[in-house]
Design an enzyme around this catalytic site. Structure first.
Site, PDB file in Angstrom:
ATOM      1  N   GLU A 139     -69.478  40.170  35.037  1.00 30.30           N
ATOM      2  CA  GLU A 139     -68.716  40.031  36.259  1.00 30.30           C
ATOM      3  C   GLU A 139     -67.370  39.435  35.852  1.00 30.30           C
ATOM      4  O   GLU A 139     -67.337  38.404  35.178  1.00 30.30           O
ATOM      5  CB  GLU A 139     -69.461  39.087  37.214  1.00 30.30           C
ATOM      6  CG  GLU A 139     -68.784  39.009  38.551  1.00 30.30           C
ATOM      7  CD  GLU A 139     -69.489  38.079  39.543  1.00 30.30           C
ATOM      8  OE1 GLU A 139     -70.597  37.580  39.241  1.00 30.30           O
ATOM      9  OE2 GLU A 139     -68.899  37.857  40.613  1.00 30.30           O
TER      10      GLU A 139
ATOM     11  N   ARG B 274     -82.242  33.765  27.623  1.00 33.24           N
ATOM     12  CA  ARG B 274     -80.853  33.360  27.388  1.00 33.24           C
ATOM     13  C   ARG B 274     -80.730  32.613  26.080  1.00 33.24           C
ATOM     14  O   ARG B 274     -81.643  31.924  25.648  1.00 33.24           O
ATOM     15  CB  ARG B 274     -80.395  32.394  28.485  1.00 33.24           C
ATOM     16  CG  ARG B 274     -79.949  33.095  29.701  1.00 33.24           C
ATOM     17  CD  ARG B 274     -79.287  32.123  30.677  1.00 33.24           C
ATOM     18  NE  ARG B 274     -78.810  32.928  31.767  1.00 33.24           N
ATOM     19  CZ  ARG B 274     -77.530  33.149  32.061  1.00 33.24           C
ATOM     20  NH1 ARG B 274     -76.574  32.551  31.416  1.00 33.24           N
ATOM     21  NH2 ARG B 274     -77.200  33.941  33.035  1.00 33.24           N
TER      22      ARG B 274
ATOM     23  N   LYS C 132     -70.272  30.124  33.132  1.00 30.58           N
ATOM     24  CA  LYS C 132     -68.856  30.312  33.435  1.00 30.58           C
ATOM     25  C   LYS C 132     -68.367  29.286  34.440  1.00 30.58           C
ATOM     26  O   LYS C 132     -67.261  28.785  34.331  1.00 30.58           O
ATOM     27  CB  LYS C 132     -68.648  31.726  33.996  1.00 30.58           C
ATOM     28  CG  LYS C 132     -68.447  32.762  32.924  1.00 30.58           C
ATOM     29  CD  LYS C 132     -68.167  34.123  33.533  1.00 30.58           C
ATOM     30  CE  LYS C 132     -69.445  34.842  33.886  1.00 30.58           C
ATOM     31  NZ  LYS C 132     -69.298  36.200  34.331  1.00 30.58           N
TER      32      LYS C 132
HETATM   33  P1  ATP Z   1     -72.696  32.791  33.773  1.00 32.01           P
HETATM   34  O1  ATP Z   1     -73.892  32.078  34.278  1.00 32.01           O
HETATM   35  O2  ATP Z   1     -72.048  32.154  32.618  1.00 32.01           O
HETATM   36  O3  ATP Z   1     -71.730  33.184  34.865  1.00 32.01           O
HETATM   37  P2  ATP Z   1     -73.710  35.351  34.010  1.00 32.01           P
HETATM   38  O4  ATP Z   1     -75.037  35.773  33.538  1.00 32.01           O
HETATM   39  O5  ATP Z   1     -73.544  35.118  35.462  1.00 32.01           O
HETATM   40  O6  ATP Z   1     -73.274  34.128  33.184  1.00 32.01           O
HETATM   41  P3  ATP Z   1     -72.383  37.823  33.763  1.00 32.01           P
HETATM   42  O7  ATP Z   1     -70.942  38.107  33.719  1.00 32.01           O
HETATM   43  O8  ATP Z   1     -73.143  38.281  34.930  1.00 32.01           O
HETATM   44  O9  ATP Z   1     -72.540  36.279  33.565  1.00 32.01           O
HETATM   45  O10 ATP Z   1     -73.098  38.246  32.407  1.00 32.01           O
HETATM   46  C1  ATP Z   1     -72.981  39.478  31.755  1.00 32.01           C
HETATM   47  C2  ATP Z   1     -74.202  39.653  30.930  1.00 32.01           C
HETATM   48  O11 ATP Z   1     -74.315  38.621  29.949  1.00 32.01           O
HETATM   49  C3  ATP Z   1     -75.463  39.613  31.766  1.00 32.01           C
HETATM   50  O12 ATP Z   1     -76.277  40.702  31.416  1.00 32.01           O
HETATM   51  C4  ATP Z   1     -76.091  38.297  31.400  1.00 32.01           C
HETATM   52  O13 ATP Z   1     -77.477  38.375  31.515  1.00 32.01           O
HETATM   53  C5  ATP Z   1     -75.624  38.097  29.960  1.00 32.01           C
HETATM   54  N1  ATP Z   1     -75.598  36.677  29.592  1.00 32.01           N
HETATM   55  C6  ATP Z   1     -74.920  35.694  30.195  1.00 32.01           C
HETATM   56  N2  ATP Z   1     -75.184  34.504  29.626  1.00 32.01           N
HETATM   57  C7  ATP Z   1     -76.064  34.733  28.630  1.00 32.01           C
HETATM   58  C8  ATP Z   1     -76.747  33.909  27.669  1.00 32.01           C
HETATM   59  N3  ATP Z   1     -76.552  32.582  27.637  1.00 32.01           N
HETATM   60  N4  ATP Z   1     -77.578  34.500  26.779  1.00 32.01           N
HETATM   61  C9  ATP Z   1     -77.753  35.817  26.808  1.00 32.01           C
HETATM   62  N5  ATP Z   1     -77.165  36.648  27.685  1.00 32.01           N
HETATM   63  C10 ATP Z   1     -76.330  36.126  28.594  1.00 32.01           C
HETATM   64 MG    MG Z   2     -72.902  35.564  37.103  1.00 32.76          MG
END
Ligand code: ATP
Ligand code: MG
Length: 594
Positions: free
Chosen positions: A62, A297, A307
């Site tokens: 995102e 994760r 983020k």
């Molecule tokens: P955040 O919580 O930091 O906003 P998010 O999962 O909401 O992370 P996205 O932009 O939706 O962020 O993530 C893009 C992809 O990266 C998703 O498929 C998510 O599952 C993966 N991802 C995010 N953080 C991790 C992590 N710590 N380990 C593995 N994969 C991750």
């Molecule tokens: Mg997110």
């Protein structure tokens, strides 16, 4: 390897996702699919060709912030698994939420995925997609659900909806609006689309099962009213799809075969399958449909990967920006000096696990050292300078003499050539290379002792100078003639210590930024602690030191091993030849357990 997972995970997590792919390829699950060369619905792909990609994965960030080390895990998994199996990985911006998304983040994400070494060109086209380009289809799919009695407009207040959803022990209660006819719902939904209702006045919900043990199946909301400008679609829409509705559709339109996501989406999987099956029944999508698989994760000790929380660090000016070298963002890691090779290796070595894992930060440092050891040119630097005066220089060589010295740019890579510098009557040494009264086992400078200035000559310490407060301001020594490194006399005088140095006349003054971890706790938020309480107040120390001319001449991002000190990089924003700014990436060995 100090992988040290902190939860109930095996020391070397296997990559079960790879096994799933191999099983599907063997079974031919996705053979014979059609791909029209761009995303689209069943009719679009039916007119296409057999998909040249054996499988399709996607990395779907995102665009609401900068990528962090956790995303690197997902990038390496998705792009890496596709590459290894004749597949294609799409970069898809999951930009269905208009409020938090910005072009700045889109650009930064593209830059960092490329920096990591991945790209989305394959079979003659680019596979960079925006979920917001699918809004038309999503809308059409919603009308299809409504027409078939599979969705309804609910006008309960948010509180009523929450109360009627029930909980783990209580089934939900039907909304009074659940019994509306498809025609009523369709009219209402179109009014929502046409802006006839206020934000939040009603939502469209899938009609599944208010008593489902999986709360995510108790008629989840799939569209909401929100008047907000969208970075791609502008003001065209005032209704936006919910993430849980949008994501499966995005996957299906792009013919994704394996949709890998993190564990928190496990409970959404039944809805993912429900929705795609219903849309396939209506002929909007074709089989085989994408399948979702969840992996754990990646968490790194002493680091936060969210983020939202990283944004807080930036907004509160705890750090200098998203690319502050202490940040676990990819932009920060790059500026700190971590290489794409080291990040990819960290991702590879931590495999894919069915549990969220905590990996020791040192894994990244070990990977960095392994990479740079063989490639980074060597140089000398003095981080805590103290002058060393060679009192007999004029007598031995003549006052104006400068002795030219040389050293290999890399001890095992002669092709990288030699570095040259000069020895003169006054040199900078490290303050802690001198002791007035040497502790036991101290072999460096103290009165009466001889040491070698590395690549230079042997000197014999005679004393020191102090200021009024008794602080040492200079060390005094005599140069021992005929002891120059690389000459026949070099071994005539035996010494137990060798120190690094730079001549006052040819050293270049530099700003050295010495970073330490940003948090003092392994898990900054463990036990519900506010992460502010675990901040390391000494995570940045800026010192004025000296570097060899070869370092001052470096281009931004050039990396070095400073002898005895560790790995350093010329700061990509602030370094110039006239005013060197050098970041410490990490020490020569693990020194965090101070
Ligand atoms: P955040 O919580 O930091 O906003 P998010 O999962 O909401 O992370 P996205 O932009 O939706 O962020 O993530 C893009 C992809 O990266 C998703 O498929 C998510 O599952 C993966 N991802 C995010 N953080 C991790 C992590 N710590 N380990 C593995 N994969 C991750
Ligand atoms: Mg997110």
């Amino acid at each position: 390897m100090a992988t040290a997972p902190k939860e109930d995970t095996p020391a070397k997590p296997s990559n079960f996702l790879r096994a799933i792919i191999e099983r599907d390829l063997e079974a031919g699950t996705y053979a014979g699919r059609l791909w029209a060369g761009s995303p689209g619905d069943a009719a679009h792909h039916a007119a296409g060709q057999p998909d040249p990609a054996r499988l399709r994965t996607r990395f779907p960030p995102e665009p609401n912030g900068y990528l962090h080390i956790g995303h690197a895990k997902s990038i390496c998994l998705n792009f890496g698994l596709a590459r290894d199996h004749g597949g294609v990985c799409h970069l898809r911006f999951d930009d269905t939420n208009p409020e938090k998304e910005e072009q700045e983040f889109v650009d930064a994400i593209i830059e960092m995925v490329q920096w990591l070494g991945f790209d989305w060109q394959a079979h003659g086209s680019s596979h960079l997609y925006y979920a917001s380009n699918y809004f038309d289809f999503m809308y059409r799919a919603a009308e299809s659900l409504i027409e078939r009695g599979l969705a309804y407009v609910d006008e309960q207040s948010a509180e009523q909806m929450r109360a009627n959803r029930g909980d783990f022990n209580t089934p939900g209660t039907d909304s009074p609006f659940r019994g509306r006819t498809p025609a009523e719902n369709l009219a209402r939904f179109r009014e929502m689309r046409d802006g006839l209702h206020a934000d939040g006045a009603m939502v469209l919900r899938a009609k599944i099962d208010m008593a489902s043990p999986n709360i995510n199946l108790r008629d989840p909301a799939i569209y909401r009213i929100k008047r907000a400008h969208h970075h791609n679609t502008g003001d065209r829409w005032c209704i936006y799809p919910m993430y849980t509705y949008a994501h499966p559709i995005e996957d299906a339109l792009e013919c994704i075969t394996h949709s890998f996501c993190t564990l928190e989406f496990e409970d959404q999987r039944p809805f993912y399958d429900w929705l795609l099956e219903r849309l396939a029944e209506a002929g909007l999508l074709a089989h085989p449909l994408p399948k979702q698989y969840e992996f754990g994760r990646l968490n790194l000790t002493y680091v936060m990967t969210s983020k939202r929380k990283l944004k807080a660090l930036v907004d509160e000016a705890v750090v200098g920006g998203w690319d502050d070298p202490r940040m676990p963002t990819l932009a920060g890691l790059r500026r700190r000096g971590y290489t794409p090779e080291s990040v990819r290796r960290m991702a590879e070595e931590t495999g894919a696990s069915k549990h969220n894992i905590w990996v020791d930060y040192s894994v990244l440092d070990v990977a960095l050292r392994d990479h740079l050891e063989g490639v980074a040119p060597r140089a000398m630097a003095v981080l805590d300078p103290l002058p060393l005066k060679l009192s007999n220089w004029a007598e031995v060589f003549g006052a104006g003499h400068r002795e030219s010295c040389q050293a290999p740019a890399h001890p095992h890579r002669p092709e990288l050539g030699l570095r040259r510098f000069e020895l003169g009557p006054e040199v900078w040494i490290e303050r802690d290379d001198f002791a007035e009264t040497p502790p036991k086992g101290f072999f460096r400078l103290f009165p009466g002792n001889k040491v070698r200035l590395k690549y230079g000559m042997v000197v014999e310490c005679t004393g020191s100078e102090k200021d009024a407060e008794g602080r040492i301001t200079a060390v005094l020594a005599r140069v021992v003639p005929d002891t120059k490194s690389g000459t026949p006399g070099a071994d005539a005088v035996k010494v137990k210590g060798t120190i690094t140095w730079l001549s006052v006349h040819d050293a270049v003054a530099a700003e050295l930024r010495l970073f330490d971890r940003l948090f003092v706790e392994e898990q900054p938020e463990a036990g519900g602690r506010d992460f502010h309480d675990s901040l390391n107040p000494a995570s940045l120390r800026v010192v004025s030191g000296y570097v060899e001319a070869s370092v001052a001449a470096a281009a931004p991002d050039d990396k070095f091993q400073f002898e005895r000190h560790g790995y350093f990089v010329a700061d990509r924003k602030d370094h110039t030849a006239g005013r060197p700014v050098i970041n410490r990436i990490t020490g020569l060995k693990e020194s965090w357990a101070k």
